[in-house]
Scaffold this active site. Structure first.
Site, PDB file in Angstrom:
ATOM      1  N   ARG A   1       8.626  48.507 -24.638  1.00 18.56           N
ATOM      2  CA  ARG A   1       8.856  49.164 -25.922  1.00 18.56           C
ATOM      3  C   ARG A   1       9.545  48.158 -26.838  1.00 18.56           C
ATOM      4  O   ARG A   1       9.888  47.062 -26.439  1.00 18.56           O
ATOM      5  CB  ARG A   1       9.638  50.473 -25.810  1.00 18.56           C
ATOM      6  N   GLY A   2       9.705  48.536 -28.092  1.00 16.65           N
ATOM      7  CA  GLY A   2      10.178  47.594 -29.094  1.00 16.65           C
ATOM      8  C   GLY A   2       8.978  47.037 -29.833  1.00 16.65           C
ATOM      9  O   GLY A   2       8.014  46.558 -29.227  1.00 16.65           O
ATOM     10  N   ALA A   3       9.007  47.109 -31.172  1.00 15.01           N
ATOM     11  CA  ALA A   3       7.812  46.809 -31.957  1.00 15.01           C
ATOM     12  C   ALA A   3       7.207  45.431 -31.654  1.00 15.01           C
ATOM     13  O   ALA A   3       6.002  45.330 -31.384  1.00 15.01           O
ATOM     14  CB  ALA A   3       8.130  46.953 -33.446  1.00 15.01           C
TER      15      ALA A   3
ATOM     16  N   ARG B   1       0.825  53.983 -29.788  1.00 14.83           N
ATOM     17  CA  ARG B   1       2.040  54.394 -30.492  1.00 14.83           C
ATOM     18  C   ARG B   1       1.837  54.138 -31.989  1.00 14.83           C
ATOM     19  O   ARG B   1       1.525  53.011 -32.382  1.00 14.83           O
ATOM     20  CB  ARG B   1       3.270  53.648 -29.965  1.00 14.83           C
TER      21      ARG B   1
ATOM     22  N   GLN C   1      18.149  53.758 -24.767  1.00 15.84           N
ATOM     23  CA  GLN C   1      17.847  52.327 -24.821  1.00 15.84           C
ATOM     24  C   GLN C   1      19.090  51.479 -25.034  1.00 15.84           C
ATOM     25  O   GLN C   1      19.161  50.339 -24.569  1.00 15.84           O
ATOM     26  CB  GLN C   1      16.852  52.043 -25.954  1.00 15.84           C
TER      27      GLN C   1
ATOM     28  N   ASP D   1      10.834  49.279 -36.759  1.00 13.37           N
ATOM     29  CA  ASP D   1       9.466  49.411 -36.274  1.00 13.37           C
ATOM     30  C   ASP D   1       8.452  49.299 -37.399  1.00 13.37           C
ATOM     31  O   ASP D   1       7.294  48.966 -37.161  1.00 13.37           O
ATOM     32  CB  ASP D   1       9.294  50.743 -35.545  1.00 13.37           C
TER      33      ASP D   1
ATOM     34  N   ASN E   1      13.002  53.231 -37.980  1.00 18.39           N
ATOM     35  CA  ASN E   1      13.572  52.709 -36.742  1.00 18.39           C
ATOM     36  C   ASN E   1      13.894  53.890 -35.841  1.00 18.39           C
ATOM     37  O   ASN E   1      13.680  55.058 -36.200  1.00 18.39           O
ATOM     38  CB  ASN E   1      14.827  51.875 -37.044  1.00 18.39           C
ATOM     39  N   LYS E   2      14.403  53.598 -34.674  1.00 21.18           N
ATOM     40  CA  LYS E   2      14.674  54.631 -33.677  1.00 21.18           C
ATOM     41  C   LYS E   2      15.484  55.779 -34.266  1.00 21.18           C
ATOM     42  O   LYS E   2      16.397  55.571 -35.058  1.00 21.18           O
ATOM     43  CB  LYS E   2      15.414  54.007 -32.495  1.00 21.18           C
TER      44      LYS E   2
END
Length: 352
Positions: A47-49, A90, A200, A241, A251-252
């Site tokens: 995960r993570g863009a 995603r 995370q 993201d 973002n998250k």
């Protein structure tokens, strides 16, 4: 950095560190087909863009390498099908679509070259994917160096989610800035939001910073306001993201709240992301698709139910921070400040 990696091409397969099993177990997955790569992205093994983009690029190379096609038309169809499958993993992280665009272009260039054959296209796709991974590490290092000047000596840095080496091919974005500041001798200390519901910050940010010897303290998401009020935070820095053309930042989930709190307490709120996260085709944050994930990540923790059965939950995975709450955006090409629309466009202009 410690000797571990997020995602690589190894012996004809895509190998990635399974982030679902951290911090308890450091386990690498070897993926042998594009469907396995897609599921790893969907199920948050990676995960993570930027890391999603790198993984998707390697997934396209894997699809080409494992395709039984002997002729170019069939191979191009298989590559197109792989891109289509990965594009549906995603929706929010624009780096995914940027990376797939690069792989499509690489396929077309190689297939249209004089004397092209299937083997040459396969080789070209693998080279492009590996270049993308190598470039991501270099980009993060440049980004970190550009942003280090924003971190004062002994700064107490609050961050959210994980925007570190685990979220990229290496070094990190928001944590890349922290790493660069640490390497410059500024001795930053990190306050890592746990980042519910997938944790995370608690599981991943704390793990990689502790491995690198950078002081880190985990705090629950609800503690940020209290710590800011007491003067225990000097700045906030997060990843992204997707960044819209006007500077709105996805973002998250929970990032927007931190930006509001930072503004209330007159603290700088920085966003660190590569240029590939900037989406000039998305005019503002309202146009950014927000992924809604399944309820299990909210209703269960480590396999244990924490919500009464039958009670509905919501799980938007991201939120959007308006540009007016962002102090600056740090990229590998430098620091962008308001007016963001002009500054972000300038990132993509060719040098004079």
């Amino acid at each position: 950095m410690s000797e571990w990696f997020t995602v690589r091409w190894v012996d004809g397969g895509v190998v990635l560190l399974d982030q679902r099993r951290l911090p308890g177990e450091e386990c690498y997955l070897t993926l042998r087909d594009v469907e396995a790569v897609a599921r790893a992205i969907e199920e948050l093994a990676v995960r993570g863009a930027p890391a999603i983009g790198c993984t998707a690029a390697l997934g396209v190379a894997l699809a080409a390498a494992t395709s039984p096609a002997r002729e170019l038309p069939e191979l191009r169809r298989d590559v197109a099908a792989a891109c289509e499958r990965l594009a549906h993993t995603r929706p929010t992280a624009v780096n995914l679509f940027w990376a797939l665009g690069r792989m499509r272009e690489a396929c077309e260039r190689a297939a249209d070259a004089p004397g092209a054959d299937a083997a040459g296209v396969r080789d070209a796709l693998l080279r492009e994917a590996q270049s993308l991974v190598e470039e991501d590490v270099a980009i993060c290092r440049r980004l970190g160096a550009a942003g280090a000047e924003l971190v004062p000596d002994d700064a107490r840095v609050l961050t959210h989610c994980n925007a570190g080496a685990l979220a990229t091919a290496g070094y990190g974005t928001a944590l890349g800035v922290v790493r660069a500041a640490a390497e410059a001798g500024r001795k930053p200390q990190v306050l890592a939001d746990e980042t519910r519901p997938f944790l995370q910050g608690a599981r991943l940010t704390a793990w990689e910073l502790a491995r690198d010897g950078i002081p880190v303290t985990v705090v629950t998401d609800g503690m940020a306001a209290h710590l800011m009020q007491r003067g225990e935070v000097d700045l906030v820095i997060v990843g992204a993201d997707r960044i819209a053309a006007n500077g709105d930042v996805a973002n998250k989930i929970g990032t927007y709240g931190l930006a509001v709190l930072a503004a209330r307490h007159e603290l700088p709120f920085y966003v660190a992301a590569p240029r590939s996260t900037v989406d000039l085709d998305t005019p503002d944050g309202a146009a950014i698709p927000i992924e809604e994930r399944g309820p299990a990540e909210v209703t269960h923790l480590a396999g244990q139910a924490i919500v009464p059965e039958g009670v509905p939950v919501r799980h938007p995975a991201f939120d959007v921070t308006p540009a007016e709450l962002v102090t600056a955006i740090v990229t590998e090409s430098g620091i962008v400040r308001a007016p963001f629309a002009e500054g972000l466009r300038a990132l993509f202009r060719p040098p004079a």
